[in-house]
Design a protein around this motif. Structure first.
Motif, PDB file in Angstrom:
ATOM      1  N   GLY A  15       0.808  -1.209   0.000  1.00 42.76           N
ATOM      2  CA  GLY A  15       0.000   0.000   0.000  1.00 42.76           C
ATOM      3  C   GLY A  15       0.837   1.253   0.000  1.00 42.76           C
ATOM      4  N   ARG A  16       1.931   1.249   0.789  1.00 43.75           N
ATOM      5  CA  ARG A  16       2.769   2.439   0.857  1.00 43.75           C
ATOM      6  C   ARG A  16       3.450   2.699  -0.472  1.00 43.75           C
ATOM      7  N   ARG A  17       3.994   1.638  -1.098  1.00 42.67           N
ATOM      8  CA  ARG A  17       4.674   1.840  -2.381  1.00 42.67           C
ATOM      9  C   ARG A  17       3.679   2.245  -3.460  1.00 42.67           C
ATOM     10  N   ALA A  18       2.496   1.642  -3.423  1.00 41.18           N
ATOM     11  CA  ALA A  18       1.500   2.012  -4.420  1.00 41.18           C
ATOM     12  C   ALA A  18       1.091   3.461  -4.243  1.00 41.18           C
ATOM     13  N   SER A  19       0.987   3.910  -2.974  1.00 41.92           N
ATOM     14  CA  SER A  19       0.638   5.310  -2.728  1.00 41.92           C
ATOM     15  C   SER A  19       1.715   6.239  -3.266  1.00 41.92           C
ATOM     16  N   ARG A  20       2.977   5.843  -3.068  1.00 41.89           N
ATOM     17  CA  ARG A  20       4.068   6.690  -3.552  1.00 41.89           C
ATOM     18  C   ARG A  20       4.114   6.718  -5.071  1.00 41.89           C
ATOM     19  N   LEU A  21       3.889   5.562  -5.684  1.00 40.65           N
ATOM     20  CA  LEU A  21       3.921   5.507  -7.139  1.00 40.65           C
ATOM     21  C   LEU A  21       2.764   6.281  -7.750  1.00 40.65           C
ATOM     22  N   ALA A  22       1.597   6.286  -7.032  1.00 39.65           N
ATOM     23  CA  ALA A  22       0.437   6.978  -7.578  1.00 39.65           C
ATOM     24  C   ALA A  22       0.626   8.472  -7.618  1.00 39.65           C
ATOM     25  N   GLN A  23       1.548   9.009  -6.798  1.00 40.49           N
ATOM     26  CA  GLN A  23       1.781  10.448  -6.765  1.00 40.49           C
ATOM     27  C   GLN A  23       2.675  10.919  -7.914  1.00 40.49           C
ATOM     28  N   ASN A  24       3.286   9.998  -8.627  1.00 43.08           N
ATOM     29  CA  ASN A  24       4.192  10.344  -9.727  1.00 43.08           C
ATOM     30  C   ASN A  24       3.565   9.970 -11.059  1.00 43.08           C
ATOM     31  N   GLU A  25       4.034  10.571 -12.066  1.00 38.63           N
ATOM     32  CA  GLU A  25       3.602  10.213 -13.407  1.00 38.63           C
ATOM     33  C   GLU A  25       4.496   9.088 -13.910  1.00 38.63           C
ATOM     34  N   ILE A  26       3.892   7.942 -14.259  1.00 35.39           N
ATOM     35  CA  ILE A  26       4.694   6.776 -14.635  1.00 35.39           C
ATOM     36  C   ILE A  26       4.557   6.550 -16.130  1.00 35.39           C
ATOM     37  N   GLY A  27       4.637   7.628 -16.873  1.00 33.67           N
ATOM     38  CA  GLY A  27       4.630   7.501 -18.329  1.00 33.67           C
ATOM     39  C   GLY A  27       3.358   6.869 -18.805  1.00 33.67           C
ATOM     40  N   PRO A  28       3.440   5.971 -19.751  1.00 31.83           N
ATOM     41  CA  PRO A  28       2.248   5.363 -20.330  1.00 31.83           C
ATOM     42  C   PRO A  28       1.659   4.252 -19.490  1.00 31.83           C
ATOM     43  N   GLY A  29       2.340   3.854 -18.388  1.00 33.25           N
ATOM     44  CA  GLY A  29       1.852   2.738 -17.571  1.00 33.25           C
ATOM     45  C   GLY A  29       0.613   3.106 -16.790  1.00 33.25           C
ATOM     46  N   PRO A  30      -0.089   2.103 -16.164  1.00 32.28           N
ATOM     47  CA  PRO A  30      -1.310   2.350 -15.392  1.00 32.28           C
ATOM     48  C   PRO A  30      -0.995   3.074 -14.098  1.00 32.28           C
ATOM     49  N   GLN A  31      -1.979   3.827 -13.606  1.00 40.24           N
ATOM     50  CA  GLN A  31      -1.844   4.552 -12.336  1.00 40.24           C
ATOM     51  C   GLN A  31      -2.330   3.650 -11.210  1.00 40.24           C
ATOM     52  N   PHE A  32      -1.716   3.759 -10.010  1.00 38.95           N
ATOM     53  CA  PHE A  32      -2.097   2.962  -8.836  1.00 38.95           C
ATOM     54  C   PHE A  32      -2.209   3.910  -7.660  1.00 38.95           C
ATOM     55  N   ALA A  33      -3.353   3.961  -7.003  1.00 39.47           N
ATOM     56  CA  ALA A  33      -3.565   4.893  -5.887  1.00 39.47           C
ATOM     57  C   ALA A  33      -4.101   4.126  -4.689  1.00 39.47           C
ATOM     58  N   VAL A  95      -4.800  -7.652  -3.707  1.00 36.67           N
ATOM     59  CA  VAL A  95      -3.358  -7.823  -3.494  1.00 36.67           C
ATOM     60  C   VAL A  95      -2.675  -8.290  -4.777  1.00 36.67           C
ATOM     61  N   GLN A  96      -3.335  -9.221  -5.491  1.00 38.46           N
ATOM     62  CA  GLN A  96      -2.748  -9.710  -6.734  1.00 38.46           C
ATOM     63  C   GLN A  96      -2.609  -8.573  -7.748  1.00 38.46           C
ATOM     64  N   HIS A  97      -3.610  -7.714  -7.794  1.00 37.03           N
ATOM     65  CA  HIS A  97      -3.549  -6.574  -8.702  1.00 37.03           C
ATOM     66  C   HIS A  97      -2.424  -5.619  -8.295  1.00 37.03           C
ATOM     67  N   ALA A  98      -2.281  -5.398  -6.977  1.00 35.24           N
ATOM     68  CA  ALA A  98      -1.202  -4.526  -6.497  1.00 35.24           C
ATOM     69  C   ALA A  98       0.162  -5.110  -6.851  1.00 35.24           C
ATOM     70  N   ASN A  99       0.309  -6.441  -6.676  1.00 39.30           N
ATOM     71  CA  ASN A  99       1.573  -7.084  -7.046  1.00 39.30           C
ATOM     72  C   ASN A  99       1.854  -6.905  -8.534  1.00 39.30           C
ATOM     73  N   SER A 100       0.809  -7.084  -9.322  1.00 39.69           N
ATOM     74  CA  SER A 100       0.984  -6.949 -10.768  1.00 39.69           C
ATOM     75  C   SER A 100       1.417  -5.534 -11.145  1.00 39.69           C
ATOM     76  N   LEU A 101       0.799  -4.542 -10.482  1.00 37.97           N
ATOM     77  CA  LEU A 101       1.164  -3.156 -10.773  1.00 37.97           C
ATOM     78  C   LEU A 101       2.625  -2.874 -10.423  1.00 37.97           C
ATOM     79  N   ILE A 102       3.038  -3.391  -9.253  1.00 35.78           N
ATOM     80  CA  ILE A 102       4.423  -3.138  -8.816  1.00 35.78           C
ATOM     81  C   ILE A 102       5.414  -3.775  -9.796  1.00 35.78           C
ATOM     82  N   VAL A 103       5.171  -5.040 -10.165  1.00 38.05           N
ATOM     83  CA  VAL A 103       6.088  -5.738 -11.077  1.00 38.05           C
ATOM     84  C   VAL A 103       6.085  -5.052 -12.442  1.00 38.05           C
ATOM     85  N   ASP A 104       4.869  -4.705 -12.918  1.00 40.89           N
ATOM     86  CA  ASP A 104       4.790  -4.025 -14.214  1.00 40.89           C
ATOM     87  C   ASP A 104       5.541  -2.702 -14.181  1.00 40.89           C
TER      88      ASP A 104
END
Length: 720
Positions: A15-33, A95-104
């Motif tokens: 959750g913490r990493r997804a929150s941090r990643l959601a605050q940044n622009e990750i180019g063409p990849g999906p957003q995670f909040a 959780v599986q979706h969060a894992n997928s987002l992190i790996v992607d």
């Protein structure tokens, strides 16, 4: 070696990493909040505290998810089970979706860095070849334009790398910053080398060697960062796999626990359902019993007052629709209280049940019979517009109820006073018919016990007049309309005045002056006798202060009033409050007032006597007189009833009774007063027989205090 983490820590970290990643622009990849609070809540739901048991864990989940602590019923349990399974599967998917987002994200970052390395390698190669050609062959016509264009694309690579480093791990961010700085130096080096291209070939080639080394370091660093991203992606993928395995195990365990609890809950609910069915059946039976008790009298089995009222309204509606009549017969038992007091309540219950049985034998199924309460019964008789059937039934019931019944070794005889009212002649509502029958019943009871009476409007007029008189008497007592009148009492020894008897007279504003016969019984039956006696006594005390102190005043007390607690104390308090000596008063009571409870009568008379008030026994000889009670109560005076006095000269029996009363009183040391003396010959006979005092029209009629004082003053002047 993989880092060991608890499921709670893994979920929180995701959750913490997804929150941090959601605050940044990750180019063409999906957003995670995901917020940290949500991640914490997610972690708490996935992994309960180690110290909680399974049941406590379920309670904790219910509390934190807002579910009620107690849910009753199989449907609610099934819904809870579905919600639990849905929550677990949702958590697993989440959780599986969060894992997928992190790996992607990691793989996308590694690919982007690899693309940057490839772009830099390509542009650097073009730039190096351009510089080598320019150094060897001299500048071409388009060399400057190509140089500027290549340097611009390398600057773009530096900018892309600077943006990309925000998505890297902390250890790779430093390396990326260093690479960006190297690219800045690289650009400076390109400027220096390009300015030296006009120098000879050997010097230019010497300057290109460090430039080439600098480019190799930049390329190596960018490739190393890309390789690190790929390694992180593989490591995160492995961690995600382990997290998924742990979560699947936890979800499976949670579903099994919830399923087990649900099964137990459903079993308890099924058992509770069986108990509930039994309870509903029991309550249904109890409700039927209660309904029966609510409609019938428990002792006799007849319908009660409430059900009788409903049946009467239904009968009235049916009679009105059919155009026929009906009658209401109201019965009140005579002598029931005496039978109940003499033989006990069990005998009274037997009498009531016998009455119900006899009424059934008379009425059959033809009429509706009810016990209204106590010893009062009522019957609804459809009579097709004629009262003949109802009156015949009433007379038959009166005859049957007068027949004696056996109780153990005794015989009990009761009667009934019966009143009959007719529909629609005497009323069109149930309450009106009952009221009319009640009036007729009391008329029958007043005429002769055991009688049958049909209601007539004149009875209502008499009853209305009685109620009117009751209210007028109540108001008259409050306005002191009931005044004391005084009848003189004289001594036979010398003919002197020894006192007065206080007699009530009512100055009625509508009917004029009324004698006691017109209102004393009314006051006694309506409970106003005490207020009236107190009012008369107060006025008599005021009058007593204006006459000589040796004259005594006699006040009558009714049997009903004599039974009241605190009677003596209340009367004595009134006398003392008016400032008169109690010794100037005499209380007159009848035999039936003291013979029911000798002990209580003795206590009341002793209270009067202790205050100085004397006590006289009024109307002696008309009731039951016990010589032992006469001696025990120690009356100060006996008053011979006027029925014996008026017939004294005509009846030998009356003369013998008067002689016996005078002898008895004198033997007990009591004074004797003869009432109703209207003839001088009678007065002379009484004086010769030893009677001490006389009272009657011969000596004076009852008069108001003003007239009494006037006569008293006239008598004093004549004597002087």
């Amino acid at each position: 070696m993989l880092e060991r983490r608890t499921i709670r820590g893994a979920a929180f970290r995701i959750g913490r990493r997804a929150s941090r990643l959601a605050q940044n622009e990750i180019g063409p990849g999906p957003q995670f909040a995901c917020s940290e609070a949500r991640a914490q809540c997610f972690a708490d739901l996935v992994q309960p505290d180690d110290g909680l048991t399974s049941l406590n864990a379920v309670s904790e989940i219910e509390r934190k998810s807002g579910l009620p602590q107690y849910i009753a019923g199989p449907k609610a349990v099934i819904i809870l089970l579905v919600l639990a399974v849905t929550l677990c599967l949702g958590t697993l998917i989440y959780v599986q979706h969060a894992n997928s987002l992190i790996v992607d994200h990691d793989m996308q970052t590694a690919v982007s860095l690899s693309e940057l390395a490839a772009r830099f390698d390509h542009e650097d190669g073009n730039l190096y070849r351009l510089l080598v050609d320019a150094s060897a062959n001299g500048r071409a016509a388009d060399s400057t334009r190509r140089l500027i264009n290549i340097r611009h694309r390398i600057s773009q690579i530096s900018a892309d790398l600077a943006r990309q480093r925000e998505a890297l791990d902390p250890r790779d961010i430093t390396r990326a910053t260093r690479v960006v700085a190297e690219l800045g130096k690289y650009d400076e080096a390109v400027g220096v080398v390009s300015s030296m291209l006009e120098v000879d070939f050997s010097t230019s080639v010497a300057m290109l060697r460090p430039f080439r080394a600098n480019a190799d370091r930049v390329l190596a660093e960018v490739k190393a960062i890309a390789a690190s991203g790929i390694a992180d992606a593989h490591r995160h993928a492995e961690d995600a796999a382990w997290r998924t395995r742990w979560l699947v195990a936890l979800v499976t365990a949670a579903v099994l626990i919830v399923a087990g609890l649900s099964y137990a809950w459903l079993a308890l609910a099924a058992e509770r359902g069986v108990q509930l069915t039994a309870e509903i059946t029991r309550r249904g039976i109890a409700e039927q019993e209660a309904l029966k008790l609510a409609r019938t009298d428990a002792l006799t089995g007849l319908v009660n007052r409430r059900e009788f009222g409903n049946a009467l309204e239904i009968a009235i509606d049916a009679a009105m629709t059919a155009g026929r009549g009906l009658s209401v017969v109201l019965l009140d038992l005579d002598g029931f209280k005496d039978a109940n007091d003499m033989h006990g309540h069990a005998a009274g219950d037997t009498v009531l049940m016998t009455v119900a049985h006899r009424l059934h034998s008379v009425c059959g199924d033809y009429a509706t019979i009810a016990r209204l309460g106590g010893d009062e019964f009522a019957i609804i008789v459809p009579d097709e517009g004629s009262t003949g059937d109802a009156m015949a039934l009433a007379y038959q019931a009166s005859h049957v109820l007068h027949q004696p019944l056996a109780w153990r070794s005794n015989t009990i005889t009761v009667g009934a006073s019966i009143g009959v009212s007719r529909f629609p002649n005497d009323g069109v509502a149930g309450s009106e018919l009952l009221h009319a029958a009640d009036i007729a019943m009391y008329e029958a009871k007043r005429g002769s016990k055991g009688g049958v009476c049909l209601f007539s409007p004149s009875m209502e007029a008499e009853r209305f007049e009685r109620r009117r008189m009751e209210q007028e008497l109540r108001d008259g007592i409050g306005r002191s309309e009931v005044k004391p009148f005084y009848q003189p009492i004289v001594r036979f020894s010398d003919g002197g005045l020894c006192g007065f008897e206080i007699l009530a007279r009512w100055h009625h504003p509508r009917l004029g002056l009324l004698a006691p016969d017109a209102f004393i019984r009314l006051a006694d039956s309506t409970g106003q006798i005490t207020a009236m006696t107190n009012s008369i006594l107060r006025q008599a005390c005021i009058d007593a202060r204006q006459i000589p102190a040796h004259l005594r005043l006699a006040l009558n007390i009714s049997p009903t009033q004599f039974e009241e607690p605190g009677l003596a104390e209340a009367l004595i308090a009134i006398i003392l409050a008016e400032g008169v000596s109690p010794s100037r008063f005499e209380i007159e009571i009848t035999e039936d007032a003291v013979m029911d409870d000798i002990v209580a009568a003795e206590r009341v008379l002793a209270t009067f006597r202790q205050s100085g008030i004397s006590v006289a026994l009024d109307d002696f000889g008309t009731g039951y007189s016990s010589l032992s009670n006469l001696r025990r109560l120690r009356f100060d005076k006996i008053k011979i009833d006027q029925s014996f006095v008026t017939s004294l000269t005509d009846s030998v029996e009356s003369e013998k009774i008067v002689d016996a009363i005078i002898s008895l009183a004198l033997s007990f040391g009591m004074k004797v007063t003869a009432e109703g003396i209207e003839d001088a010959a009678v007065a002379a006979m009484l004086s010769l027989k030893g009677c001490t005092q006389g009272q009657g029209y011969l000596f004076g009629k009852p008069a108001s205090f003003t007239e009494t004082v006037r006569l008293f003053s006239t008598a004093c002047q004549v004597a002087a």
